[in-house]
Design a protein around this motif. Structure first.
Motif, PDB file in Angstrom:
ATOM      1  N   GLN A 185       0.850  -1.183   0.000  1.00 22.01           N
ATOM      2  CA  GLN A 185       0.000   0.000   0.000  1.00 22.01           C
ATOM      3  C   GLN A 185       0.887   1.235   0.000  1.00 22.01           C
ATOM      4  OE1 GLN A 185      -3.195   0.234   2.904  1.00 22.01           O
ATOM      5  NE2 GLN A 185      -3.070   2.475   2.930  1.00 22.01           N
ATOM      6  N   ASP A 186       0.721   2.053  -1.033  1.00 26.66           N
ATOM      7  CA  ASP A 186       1.435   3.316  -1.145  1.00 26.66           C
ATOM      8  C   ASP A 186       0.416   4.425  -1.351  1.00 26.66           C
ATOM      9  OD1 ASP A 186       4.072   2.227  -0.942  1.00 26.66           O
ATOM     10  OD2 ASP A 186       3.919   1.533  -3.011  1.00 26.66           O
ATOM     11  N   LEU A 187       0.282   5.291  -0.351  1.00 26.26           N
ATOM     12  CA  LEU A 187      -0.706   6.368  -0.343  1.00 26.26           C
ATOM     13  C   LEU A 187      -2.104   5.777  -0.540  1.00 26.26           C
ATOM     14  CD1 LEU A 187       1.275   9.075  -2.384  1.00 26.26           C
ATOM     15  CD2 LEU A 187       1.027   8.849   0.093  1.00 26.26           C
ATOM     16  N   ASP A 188      -2.806   6.173  -1.602  1.00 22.72           N
ATOM     17  CA  ASP A 188      -4.187   5.716  -1.817  1.00 22.72           C
ATOM     18  C   ASP A 188      -4.279   4.555  -2.798  1.00 22.72           C
ATOM     19  OD1 ASP A 188      -5.215   7.546  -0.065  1.00 22.72           O
ATOM     20  OD2 ASP A 188      -5.617   9.063  -1.589  1.00 22.72           O
ATOM     21  N   VAL A 189      -3.188   3.856  -3.040  1.00 17.43           N
ATOM     22  CA  VAL A 189      -3.181   2.758  -4.009  1.00 17.43           C
ATOM     23  C   VAL A 189      -2.759   1.473  -3.315  1.00 17.43           C
ATOM     24  CG1 VAL A 189      -2.281   1.927  -6.213  1.00 17.43           C
ATOM     25  CG2 VAL A 189      -2.604   4.379  -5.850  1.00 17.43           C
ATOM     26  N   MET A 190      -3.513   0.409  -3.567  1.00 18.81           N
ATOM     27  CA  MET A 190      -3.184  -0.915  -3.041  1.00 18.81           C
ATOM     28  C   MET A 190      -2.711  -1.803  -4.186  1.00 18.81           C
ATOM     29  SD  MET A 190      -5.673  -3.686  -1.148  1.00 18.81           S
ATOM     30  CE  MET A 190      -6.022  -2.625   0.248  1.00 18.81           C
ATOM     31  N   PHE A 191      -1.610  -2.519  -3.937  1.00 17.67           N
ATOM     32  CA  PHE A 191      -1.053  -3.449  -4.914  1.00 17.67           C
ATOM     33  C   PHE A 191      -1.143  -4.852  -4.318  1.00 17.67           C
ATOM     34  CE2 PHE A 191       1.066   0.614  -5.364  1.00 17.67           C
ATOM     35  CZ  PHE A 191       1.064   0.854  -6.724  1.00 17.67           C
ATOM     36  N   ILE A 192      -1.986  -5.694  -4.905  1.00 16.70           N
ATOM     37  CA  ILE A 192      -2.115  -7.082  -4.457  1.00 16.70           C
ATOM     38  C   ILE A 192      -1.281  -7.932  -5.404  1.00 16.70           C
ATOM     39  CG2 ILE A 192      -3.706  -8.934  -3.843  1.00 16.70           C
ATOM     40  CD1 ILE A 192      -5.951  -6.811  -3.851  1.00 16.70           C
ATOM     41  N   VAL A 193      -0.191  -8.494  -4.899  1.00 19.16           N
ATOM     42  CA  VAL A 193       0.752  -9.240  -5.735  1.00 19.16           C
ATOM     43  C   VAL A 193       0.476 -10.733  -5.590  1.00 19.16           C
ATOM     44  CG1 VAL A 193       3.178  -9.640  -6.282  1.00 19.16           C
ATOM     45  CG2 VAL A 193       2.458  -7.419  -5.356  1.00 19.16           C
ATOM     46  N   TYR A 194       0.392 -11.410  -6.730  1.00 16.70           N
ATOM     47  CA  TYR A 194       0.171 -12.860  -6.777  1.00 16.70           C
ATOM     48  C   TYR A 194       1.353 -13.530  -7.471  1.00 16.70           C
ATOM     49  CZ  TYR A 194      -4.708 -11.287  -6.258  1.00 16.70           C
ATOM     50  OH  TYR A 194      -5.862 -10.675  -5.838  1.00 16.70           O
ATOM     51  N   GLU A 195       1.552 -14.810  -7.168  1.00 12.70           N
ATOM     52  CA  GLU A 195       2.383 -15.617  -8.052  1.00 12.70           C
ATOM     53  C   GLU A 195       1.763 -15.514  -9.448  1.00 12.70           C
ATOM     54  OE1 GLU A 195       5.110 -17.085  -7.152  1.00 12.70           O
ATOM     55  OE2 GLU A 195       4.969 -17.040  -4.950  1.00 12.70           O
ATOM     56  N   PHE A 196       2.581 -15.572 -10.472  1.00 14.93           N
ATOM     57  CA  PHE A 196       2.068 -15.264 -11.805  1.00 14.93           C
ATOM     58  C   PHE A 196       0.907 -16.176 -12.196  1.00 14.93           C
ATOM     59  CE2 PHE A 196       2.000 -15.795 -16.437  1.00 14.93           C
ATOM     60  CZ  PHE A 196       1.728 -14.485 -16.792  1.00 14.93           C
ATOM     61  N   TRP A 197      -0.173 -15.564 -12.572  1.00 14.50           N
ATOM     62  CA  TRP A 197      -1.311 -16.264 -13.144  1.00 14.50           C
ATOM     63  C   TRP A 197      -2.017 -15.296 -14.085  1.00 14.50           C
ATOM     64  CZ3 TRP A 197      -6.702 -15.211 -12.214  1.00 14.50           C
ATOM     65  CH2 TRP A 197      -6.935 -14.139 -11.338  1.00 14.50           C
ATOM     66  N   THR A 198      -2.688 -15.820 -15.068  1.00 16.38           N
ATOM     67  CA  THR A 198      -3.391 -14.973 -16.012  1.00 16.38           C
ATOM     68  C   THR A 198      -4.555 -15.747 -16.616  1.00 16.38           C
ATOM     69  OG1 THR A 198      -3.143 -13.488 -17.913  1.00 16.38           O
ATOM     70  CG2 THR A 198      -1.989 -15.604 -18.010  1.00 16.38           C
ATOM     71  N   GLY A 199      -5.283 -15.103 -17.460  1.00 13.70           N
ATOM     72  CA  GLY A 199      -6.464 -15.690 -18.087  1.00 13.70           C
ATOM     73  C   GLY A 199      -7.402 -14.576 -18.490  1.00 13.70           C
ATOM     74  N   ASP A 200      -8.651 -14.918 -18.691  1.00 15.18           N
ATOM     75  CA  ASP A 200      -9.663 -13.920 -19.012  1.00 15.18           C
ATOM     76  C   ASP A 200     -10.972 -14.342 -18.391  1.00 15.18           C
ATOM     77  OD1 ASP A 200     -10.694 -11.599 -20.069  1.00 15.18           O
ATOM     78  OD2 ASP A 200      -9.898 -11.966 -22.083  1.00 15.18           O
TER      79      ASP A 200
END
Length: 488
Positions: free
Chosen positions: A208-223
């Motif tokens: 969390q930096d100021l008003d932004v949250m970064f949720i980090v995952y092990e790499f995954w993708t899709g749609d």
């Protein structure tokens, strides 16, 4: 000339002297302890991650002393109270005098902060490694570099600067979400923190930096499943069964831990397809410790809601079962995949304007086992609706598996292959067969998938994590950062 680095002091006398006599931390910060009173007994049978003595400030004695701290999934506990770690920002802290340095951390949130110092290097490594899994970290841009946008809305591919390893990051601005959405997001983060299960996005860290949250995952993708359907891709019956089976499996796991999802739609199911393998992830949890039925009704498509919600009076809503809602929604999703029509350009909600579930004509357009599966999932009575423990063993899945095995073409070895195999030594042959057997067993035991990663053992516990209990305490501490700023 290169200067010698200060050496860390882990002798008890030196640590206590540095902490108590140097007076480097303002007293008002020491007195703003953010531990909350705790009177429950639920944790006595929960899985402990760490249990050791750490140096912390005692307001009664007005000095640093050793206290016993116990680390549970996302909760720190001692005799003074508890602390929900995902509400806290993690900052390293060191106090130096000449060649001596005492190493520790500060965990701060909107209620205050707590200072913790270590008595040994091994203790420091163990605690920092585990606390970083649950606390909010800072300076995302210093540790990761965002490379490109992924198909999932709000998700990006990022690279860890230290080793160039790829990760997936979800970026959320607090100013663009409501308090209800923020609570649901935090609950989802806490669920993913504590469990590593096939079908759930693999959580890695929270920034969390100021008003932004970064949720980090092990790499995954899709749609999203909806976008895949909008793109004109059509799934055959076997692929639909594979998708629904994976959804039933992961939602059953959620239910076994006394949780629910609350919004299982084509928008919250992410599909990743590699060659002939289809893999799904469930995201967009709408879990809340106190079920907000009015919010769920407002957010859900009308045809995606079971009859008990439309017929329920306000006084009887507390008797409704949110897990039965998940079962009904999986039934709706199955019906939609089989018989729904996807029109390009229209939103999911717009496409459902003319979508109706007709159970009476099922026998004419579906097999007997599929028809029975849908009728049990979409049962109008929530009490007689099938549970997922029974659904995962339904005859429809059994029939599809048998059919897929029958229709799977057999690959015949060529004469050249047979001659090559004969020329191999018996040792090579036995080794080859052993490897093939291992691969076969691994692929067929998907439901019992486990990992040997020691670091993630506490996230694999299915019986003793008591996540609803932790979330109950989390919700007492939740304040949306867009309404209240964190200061230290």
């Amino acid at each position: 000339m290169k200067q010698d680095r200060p050496r860390v002091s882990y002798k008890r006398d030196n640590i206590e002297w540095i902490l108590n006599l140097l007076d480097q931390i303002p007293k008002y910060q020491l007195q703003q302890n953010n531990l909350r009173p705790y009177n429950g007994q639920h944790l006595l049978q929960c899985d402990q991650i760490l249990k050791q003595n750490l140096y912390s400030y005692d307001n009664k004695l007005e000095k640093f002393v050793q206290m016993e701290f116990i680390l549970y999934p996302n909760m720190l506990l001692n005799e003074q109270g508890y602390l929900i770690l995902s509400t806290c920002t993690y900052v390293k802290k060191s106090i130096q005098y000449k060649e001596f340095v005492a190493q520790g951390i500060v965990l701060f949130n909107q209620q205050g902060q707590i200072f913790l110092f270590y008595e040994s290097y091994v203790q420091q490594i163990n605690w920092e490694k585990q606390l970083k899994r649950f606390c909010k970290l800072q300076n995302f841009d210093h540790k990761f570099t965002i490379k490109e946008r992924l198909p999932i809305q709000g998700h990006y591919l990022c690279i860890k600067n230290k080793n160039s390893k790829p990760y997936t990051v979800q970026i959320i601005k607090f100013t663009s979400i409501s308090d209800n959405a923020y609570e649901a997001i935090m609950n989802e983060i806490n669920i993913l923190m504590c469990f590593k299960q096939a079908g759930l996005p693999p959580f890695y860290a929270l920034f969390q930096d100021l008003d932004v949250m970064f949720i980090v995952y092990e790499f995954w993708t899709g749609d999203s499943l909806f976008k895949v359907l909008q793109g004109g891709i059509k799934f055959n019956n076997l692929e639909i069964a594979q998708i629904i089976y994976q959804i039933v499996r992961v939602v059953r796991f959620i239910h076994q831990n006394q949780l629910y999802h609350g919004m299982i739609t084509p928008n919250t199911v992410i599909v990743s397809k590699k060659q002939q393998e289809i893999k799904i992830y469930i995201c967009g949890f709408h879990y809340r410790e106190k079920v907000n039925w009015n919010w769920l009704i407002k957010k859900s498509p009308k045809c995606w809601l079971p009859p008990e919600l439309w017929n329920a009076q306000k006084f009887s809503m507390q008797k409704l079962n949110p897990q039965a809602l998940d079962v009904f929604q999986i039934g709706c999703l199955t019906y939609y995949l089989l018989f729904g029509k996807s029109n390009q350009g229209n939103s999911f909600a717009k496409q459902l304007d003319n979508f109706k579930i007709d159970l009476e004509s099922l026998e004419q357009k579906a097999s007997h086992s599929l028809s029975d599966f849908l009728k049990q999932m979409l049962d109008q009575d929530s009490f007689s609706r099938i549970n997922l423990n029974n659904a995962i063993n339904h005859q429809w899945f059994v029939n599809v598996k048998v059919k897929s095995q029958i229709e799977k073409p057999k690959i015949l070895q060529s004469l050249r292959t047979i001659l090559e195999l004969r020329e191999q030594s018996s040792v090579d042959m036995s080794s080859r067969l052993a490897k093939e057997e291992i691969l076969h067993v691994t692929s067929s035991s998907e439901e019992e998938e486990e990992t040997n990663d020691i670091d993630n053992l506490h996230r694999l516990c299915k019986e003793n994590n008591c996540i609803p209990f932790f979330l109950r305490y989390l919700n007492k501490d939740l304040l949306c950062p867009s309404r209240a700023r964190i200061q230290i």
